[in-house]
Design a protein around this motif. Structure first.
Motif, PDB file in Angstrom:
ATOM      1  N   GLU A 338      40.225  51.463  42.511  1.00 10.78           N
ATOM      2  CA  GLU A 338      40.551  50.918  43.831  1.00 10.78           C
ATOM      3  C   GLU A 338      41.120  49.507  43.743  1.00 10.78           C
ATOM      4  O   GLU A 338      41.218  48.798  44.744  1.00 10.78           O
ATOM      5  N   THR A 339      41.498  49.078  42.563  1.00  5.25           N
ATOM      6  CA  THR A 339      42.025  47.724  42.362  1.00  5.25           C
ATOM      7  C   THR A 339      43.471  47.651  42.854  1.00  5.25           C
ATOM      8  O   THR A 339      44.281  48.538  42.565  1.00  5.25           O
ATOM      9  N   TYR A 340      43.794  46.581  43.588  1.00  4.92           N
ATOM     10  CA  TYR A 340      45.142  46.426  44.139  1.00  4.92           C
ATOM     11  C   TYR A 340      45.555  44.962  44.095  1.00  4.92           C
ATOM     12  O   TYR A 340      44.731  44.053  43.926  1.00  4.92           O
ATOM     13  N   LEU A 341      46.854  44.731  44.274  1.00  4.96           N
ATOM     14  CA  LEU A 341      47.431  43.388  44.300  1.00  4.96           C
ATOM     15  C   LEU A 341      47.972  43.101  45.690  1.00  4.96           C
ATOM     16  O   LEU A 341      48.482  44.001  46.382  1.00  4.96           O
ATOM     17  N   THR A 342      47.859  41.833  46.116  1.00  5.10           N
ATOM     18  CA  THR A 342      48.498  41.387  47.351  1.00  5.10           C
ATOM     19  C   THR A 342      49.346  40.164  47.056  1.00  5.10           C
ATOM     20  O   THR A 342      48.974  39.316  46.234  1.00  5.10           O
ATOM     21  N   PHE A 343      50.487  40.081  47.726  1.00  5.87           N
ATOM     22  CA  PHE A 343      51.383  38.943  47.606  1.00  5.87           C
ATOM     23  C   PHE A 343      51.657  38.408  49.008  1.00  5.87           C
ATOM     24  O   PHE A 343      51.990  39.174  49.923  1.00  5.87           O
ATOM     25  N   ASP A 344      51.496  37.108  49.176  1.00  3.99           N
ATOM     26  CA  ASP A 344      51.715  36.472  50.473  1.00  3.99           C
ATOM     27  C   ASP A 344      52.676  35.301  50.313  1.00  3.99           C
ATOM     28  O   ASP A 344      52.661  34.602  49.285  1.00  3.99           O
ATOM     29  N   ALA A 345      53.483  35.099  51.340  1.00  2.00           N
ATOM     30  CA  ALA A 345      54.389  33.952  51.385  1.00  2.00           C
ATOM     31  C   ALA A 345      54.370  33.385  52.790  1.00  2.00           C
ATOM     32  O   ALA A 345      54.223  34.123  53.775  1.00  2.00           O
ATOM     33  N   ASP A 346      54.514  32.071  52.886  1.00  2.00           N
ATOM     34  CA  ASP A 346      54.479  31.404  54.187  1.00  2.00           C
ATOM     35  C   ASP A 346      55.445  30.227  54.173  1.00  2.00           C
ATOM     36  O   ASP A 346      55.404  29.396  53.275  1.00  2.00           O
ATOM     37  N   VAL A 347      56.324  30.189  55.162  1.00  2.00           N
ATOM     38  CA  VAL A 347      57.262  29.082  55.331  1.00  2.00           C
ATOM     39  C   VAL A 347      57.043  28.502  56.720  1.00  2.00           C
ATOM     40  O   VAL A 347      57.020  29.235  57.713  1.00  2.00           O
ATOM     41  N   LEU A 360      56.248  25.409  51.961  1.00  2.00           N
ATOM     42  CA  LEU A 360      56.475  26.703  51.338  1.00  2.00           C
ATOM     43  C   LEU A 360      55.237  27.062  50.530  1.00  2.00           C
ATOM     44  O   LEU A 360      54.803  26.295  49.670  1.00  2.00           O
ATOM     45  N   ILE A 361      54.660  28.215  50.829  1.00  2.00           N
ATOM     46  CA  ILE A 361      53.443  28.670  50.156  1.00  2.00           C
ATOM     47  C   ILE A 361      53.698  30.039  49.536  1.00  2.00           C
ATOM     48  O   ILE A 361      54.254  30.934  50.188  1.00  2.00           O
ATOM     49  N   GLY A 362      53.287  30.197  48.312  1.00  2.00           N
ATOM     50  CA  GLY A 362      53.293  31.492  47.661  1.00  2.00           C
ATOM     51  C   GLY A 362      51.918  31.784  47.091  1.00  2.00           C
ATOM     52  O   GLY A 362      51.289  30.905  46.478  1.00  2.00           O
ATOM     53  N   ASP A 363      51.422  32.994  47.303  1.00  2.00           N
ATOM     54  CA  ASP A 363      50.071  33.328  46.886  1.00  2.00           C
ATOM     55  C   ASP A 363      50.056  34.744  46.322  1.00  2.00           C
ATOM     56  O   ASP A 363      50.636  35.670  46.913  1.00  2.00           O
ATOM     57  N   ALA A 364      49.403  34.905  45.177  1.00  2.00           N
ATOM     58  CA  ALA A 364      49.221  36.221  44.571  1.00  2.00           C
ATOM     59  C   ALA A 364      47.736  36.423  44.315  1.00  2.00           C
ATOM     60  O   ALA A 364      47.039  35.507  43.855  1.00  2.00           O
ATOM     61  N   ARG A 365      47.249  37.617  44.611  1.00  2.00           N
ATOM     62  CA  ARG A 365      45.821  37.871  44.511  1.00  2.00           C
ATOM     63  C   ARG A 365      45.592  39.296  43.997  1.00  2.00           C
ATOM     64  O   ARG A 365      46.315  40.225  44.386  1.00  2.00           O
ATOM     65  N   ILE A 366      44.595  39.452  43.151  1.00  2.00           N
ATOM     66  CA  ILE A 366      44.153  40.758  42.707  1.00  2.00           C
ATOM     67  C   ILE A 366      42.724  40.967  43.184  1.00  2.00           C
ATOM     68  O   ILE A 366      41.881  40.079  43.067  1.00  2.00           O
ATOM     69  N   GLY A 374      22.999  52.848  42.110  1.00  2.00           N
ATOM     70  CA  GLY A 374      22.066  52.424  43.149  1.00  2.00           C
ATOM     71  C   GLY A 374      22.729  51.957  44.427  1.00  2.00           C
ATOM     72  O   GLY A 374      22.070  51.402  45.301  1.00  2.00           O
ATOM     73  N   GLY A 375      24.044  52.160  44.578  1.00  2.00           N
ATOM     74  CA  GLY A 375      24.744  51.729  45.781  1.00  2.00           C
ATOM     75  C   GLY A 375      25.201  50.293  45.766  1.00  2.00           C
ATOM     76  O   GLY A 375      25.707  49.787  46.780  1.00  2.00           O
ATOM     77  N   ASN A 376      25.056  49.585  44.633  1.00  2.00           N
ATOM     78  CA  ASN A 376      25.527  48.211  44.543  1.00  2.00           C
ATOM     79  C   ASN A 376      27.050  48.166  44.672  1.00  2.00           C
ATOM     80  O   ASN A 376      27.760  48.946  44.028  1.00  2.00           O
ATOM     81  N   ARG A 377      27.515  47.241  45.484  1.00  2.32           N
ATOM     82  CA  ARG A 377      28.949  47.056  45.680  1.00  2.32           C
ATOM     83  C   ARG A 377      29.362  45.697  45.135  1.00  2.32           C
ATOM     84  O   ARG A 377      28.831  44.664  45.549  1.00  2.32           O
ATOM     85  N   ILE A 378      30.313  45.713  44.238  1.00  2.00           N
ATOM     86  CA  ILE A 378      30.819  44.491  43.621  1.00  2.00           C
ATOM     87  C   ILE A 378      32.321  44.392  43.912  1.00  2.00           C
ATOM     88  O   ILE A 378      33.062  45.357  43.718  1.00  2.00           O
ATOM     89  N   THR A 379      32.752  43.235  44.377  1.00  2.00           N
ATOM     90  CA  THR A 379      34.178  42.968  44.576  1.00  2.00           C
ATOM     91  C   THR A 379      34.526  41.693  43.840  1.00  2.00           C
ATOM     92  O   THR A 379      33.902  40.642  44.066  1.00  2.00           O
ATOM     93  N   ALA A 380      35.510  41.778  42.962  1.00  2.00           N
ATOM     94  CA  ALA A 380      35.981  40.615  42.219  1.00  2.00           C
ATOM     95  C   ALA A 380      37.424  40.328  42.620  1.00  2.00           C
ATOM     96  O   ALA A 380      38.215  41.257  42.852  1.00  2.00           O
ATOM     97  N   SER A 381      37.761  39.040  42.716  1.00  2.00           N
ATOM     98  CA  SER A 381      39.112  38.663  43.116  1.00  2.00           C
ATOM     99  C   SER A 381      39.518  37.390  42.402  1.00  2.00           C
ATOM    100  O   SER A 381      38.704  36.472  42.236  1.00  2.00           O
ATOM    101  N   VAL A 382      40.778  37.331  41.997  1.00  2.00           N
ATOM    102  CA  VAL A 382      41.376  36.140  41.398  1.00  2.00           C
ATOM    103  C   VAL A 382      42.712  35.901  42.085  1.00  2.00           C
ATOM    104  O   VAL A 382      43.488  36.846  42.290  1.00  2.00           O
ATOM    105  N   SER A 383      42.972  34.651  42.468  1.00  2.00           N
ATOM    106  CA  SER A 383      44.233  34.348  43.149  1.00  2.00           C
ATOM    107  C   SER A 383      44.820  33.057  42.611  1.00  2.00           C
ATOM    108  O   SER A 383      44.103  32.196  42.067  1.00  2.00           O
ATOM    109  N   ALA A 384      46.125  32.935  42.759  1.00  2.00           N
ATOM    110  CA  ALA A 384      46.854  31.715  42.399  1.00  2.00           C
ATOM    111  C   ALA A 384      47.809  31.385  43.537  1.00  2.00           C
ATOM    112  O   ALA A 384      48.594  32.228  43.960  1.00  2.00           O
ATOM    113  N   ARG A 385      47.704  30.156  44.025  1.00  2.00           N
ATOM    114  CA  ARG A 385      48.539  29.736  45.145  1.00  2.00           C
ATOM    115  C   ARG A 385      49.259  28.456  44.775  1.00  2.00           C
ATOM    116  O   ARG A 385      48.676  27.539  44.193  1.00  2.00           O
TER     117      ARG A 385
END
Length: 673
Positions: A338-347, A360-366, A374-385
């Motif tokens: 279920e791992t995905y990438l998002t890319f955002d830009a803002d002017v 001008l903003i550029g952001d990339a996130r995984i 046991g039903g444990n939910r873990i979400t990890a994310s790394v981003s660079a802006r």
């Protein structure tokens, strides 16, 4: 012998049928004691009691009638005609020639059998003329009766027939008093161009001020809609005062949409003084275009603001104009599990008063969510802006006028854990979920930011926790490393009843550069925040958010909304309270409690009578900010209301006062006139 639905086809001579019913080709059904049909002239003559029903279901009873088979000519006596469920005409004699039907010594009502006490209203007249081309009913010497009591007389009156949905003409006027401008009479003129295009022009006569002219225009096309409304007056002081609001939405296919919006007024107080004000702090004009995709979204917009507030206070909206603002986001399909990438830009560009800035903003996130044992939910994310700013004569926090470039790199990442625990019973399902997030960010220098930006600071609440950026906006960015944690309990059943409670806190591992005393953030552990919700789907809906002091658990802030009752009988209560809120932008920097109560009540006294009341009360200052109310009567055939509004605002040439408004109108087949 009774004969039903005889089709009379003769070559020569008259035909006679006693106690017969004839269905002619129009088609209509004619039932009479005696029917004579002349084949040569194609006319029908009935004797005795006659009933005629056309294909749409309209029914007429009369005696001794004469009509042509095509229905162009008709005459008869003792007419009773039902044009709709409650629309009724009674006449001594009726004659139809071509496109005109004339009823003599007639009575008309759209309230037939609507009330046990009699017809709520009816119009008696010497003559009613119905024009089939114009679809208008013309009344000569009409008298309006209410429950068999004559109310007023007019020499002439006309109205569209009940089959017309839209017709150009004057609508029912309404009356009221205005803010220090005397009595007001509103006379609306409705102009219809087509089923999808119309406008309403209203002339408002004021006893202590010059007339006010209002216009509302509406146009719907296949893939767009256009809405415009405004008002203009040349007042007794010689000033031209006006406002214009416009909103156009244009669909550019399945994946694009354009919007053009305009909000402008001649001055800061016109909307408030003339009753068009809706608590908006500023007016916003501009345009936007949106592009849609299966995994992406782009919007470009521009904004030109007109400030309506007075003074030099700090506001949460830009003091300049936004030209342009472009935002884009794209999300990939899952690249692994279920791992995905998002890319955002803002002017963003802000300009005004000789200053400007561009961003001008550029952001990339995984983002990688996992469900473990046991039903444990873990979400990890790394981003660079990465941010790039260009300033021109811009007031910075530490520099009066700065021109030049600034940039910053903002890497961050977080790990979030949650464990929802379910317990299912015979009636209720219960869920308890502890949740925690650990966020690591690069520390940045706050002093690089301008005073005029798109950020409005931060205010700790349950919605702030577990967010990527705890500030409102993008210019001001959270610094350092912090952790969010809390626990949620909820319960729900099959009938839709729901109860939920949440409490949580955040912890800053770095000393905050600037800590707003009102925010609830501190160095280290913050205040506690939470929410409580309950909805029984029938008569109670409760929602509250609160903040408790970190050291002694004293209440610091609470916002509550309660809806009690049904849609007809209800009590709405809203309350906001903050302890010793420090006004950092006041001259003396004093603090005081914010304590404000909003309430609304509606009571259905009978099936038709109801009362409603709304108020905003400042408990700190011990005074109403405003309140309004009214009594309303809704009848199947007419409606009326008497309303008042009290506004205690004082602003430049506007001084709040009490205004009243009276409305009355007729209703025909559910349509108001």
């Amino acid at each position: 012998m009774k004969i039903r639905k005889i089709f009379l086809i003769f070559c020569l001579g008259p035909a006679t049928a006693s106690a017969a019913s004839v269905d002619i080709e129009t088609p209509k059904t004619i039932t009479a004691d005696k029917i004579e049909y002349d084949v040569k002239s194609e006319t029908i003559k009935t004797s005795g009691d006659t009933e005629i029903v056309n294909q749409s279901g309209q029914r007429m009873t009369l005696t001794d009638s004469y009509l042509t088979s095509n229905g162009e000519n008709l005459s008869g006596n003792n007419i009773q005609l039902w044009l709709g469920d409650h629309v009724y005409i009674e006449s001594d004699n009726i004659v139809r020639q071509g496109i005109e039907t004339t009823a003599y010594n007639a009575m008309f009502t759209a309230c037939d059998n609507c009330d046990a006490y009699g017809d709520a209203w009816q119009i008696s007249t010497k003559k009613i003329v119905h024009d089939m081309d114009s679809r208008m009913l013309r009344f000569y010497n009409p008298v309006l009766w209410t429950y068999d009591i004559p109310v007023f007389w007019l020499p002439f009156f006309e109205m569209p027939d009940p089959g017309i949905k839209y017709k150009t003409g004057f609508l029912m006027p309404d009356f009221g008093s205005t803010n220090n401008m005397g009595m007001q009479i509103n006379v609306p003129l409705y102009v219809n161009f087509s089923d999808t295009h119309d406008l309403t022009f209203t002339t408002s006569i004021l006893t202590q001020e010059n007339p006010l002219f209002q216009l509302e225009h509406r146009l719907n096309l296949d893939h767009s809609q256009y809405r415009t409304h405004g008002a203009f007056t040349h007042n007794r002081a010689g000033e031209n005062r006006w406002y214009i609001f416009n909103n156009d939405v244009i669909e550019l296919g399945d994946y694009a949409r354009a919007t053009v919006f305009l909000e402008r007024a001649s001055d800061k107080t016109f909307l408030q003084k003339y009753g068009f004000y809706d608590d908006q702090p500023y007016l916003d004009s501009g345009a936007s275009i949106e592009l849609f995709g299966q995994s992406g979204y782009v919007v470009a917009d521009a904004h030109i603001f007109q400030e309506l507030r007075s003074g030099n206070r700090y506001y949460a909206t830009p003091s300049g104009n936004i030209l342009p603002n472009i935002r884009a986001t794209y999300q990939t399909a899952p690249i692994f599990k279920e791992t995905y990438l998002t890319f955002d830009a803002d002017v963003l560009g802000i300009s005004g008063d000789g200053t400007s800035s561009q961003r001008l903003i550029g952001d990339a996130r995984i983002v990688s969510p996992w469900t473990l044992w046991g039903g444990n939910r873990i979400t990890a994310s790394v981003s660079a802006r990465y941010d790039l700013y260009n300033f021109h004569n811009t007031e910075m926090i530490d520099v009066a006028d700065f021109s030049g470039l600034k940039d910053r790199f903002l890497p961050s990442g977080y790990v979030e854990w949650g464990l929802p625990l379910f317990r299912t019973g015979s009636e209720w399902t219960q869920v308890i979920e502890p949740r925690a997030r650990f966020t690591v960010m690069r520390e940045t220098d706050e002093n690089q930011f301008t005073l005029n930006n798109d950020s409005a600071g931060t205010f700790l609440s349950d919605t702030t926790l577990f967010s990527d950026n705890r500030f409102s906006g993008l210019d001001v960015w959270e610094n350092g490393t912090y952790a969010d944690y809390g626990v949620r309990y909820s319960a729900f059943n099959q009938s839709g009843q729901m109860f939920e409670v949440f409490i949580g806190q955040t912890y800053d591992f770095n000393n905050r550069v600037i800590t707003d005393t009102n925010s609830g953030f501190h160095d280290g552990a913050s205040d506690y925040v939470g929410r409580l919700e309950y909805d029984n789907t029938e008569w109670l809906d409760l929602s509250t958010r609160f903040r408790l002091a970190q050291d002694d658990l004293s209440l610091q802030h609470i916002e509550t909304s309660v809806i009690i009752g049904t849609s007809k009988n209800y009590l709405n209560i809203g309350h906001i309270w903050s302890q010793k809120f420090v006004d950092s932008y006041a001259n003396n920097g004093e603090s005081s409690d914010i304590n404000e109560l909003m309430a609304g009540i509606g009571i259905q006294l009978t099936n038709r009578w109801s009362v409603r009341f709304n108020a905003v009360y400042n408990i700190t200052d011990n005074q109403f900010q405003r309140h309004s109310g009214g009594i309303f009567y809704t009848h199947p055939c007419y409606y009326l209301s008497v309303e008042y509004r009290r506004d205690n605002a004082i602003k430049n040439d506007y001084v709040g006062t009490t205004s009243y408004q009276f409305r009355f109108g007729m209703s025909i087949n559910g349509q108001r006139y």
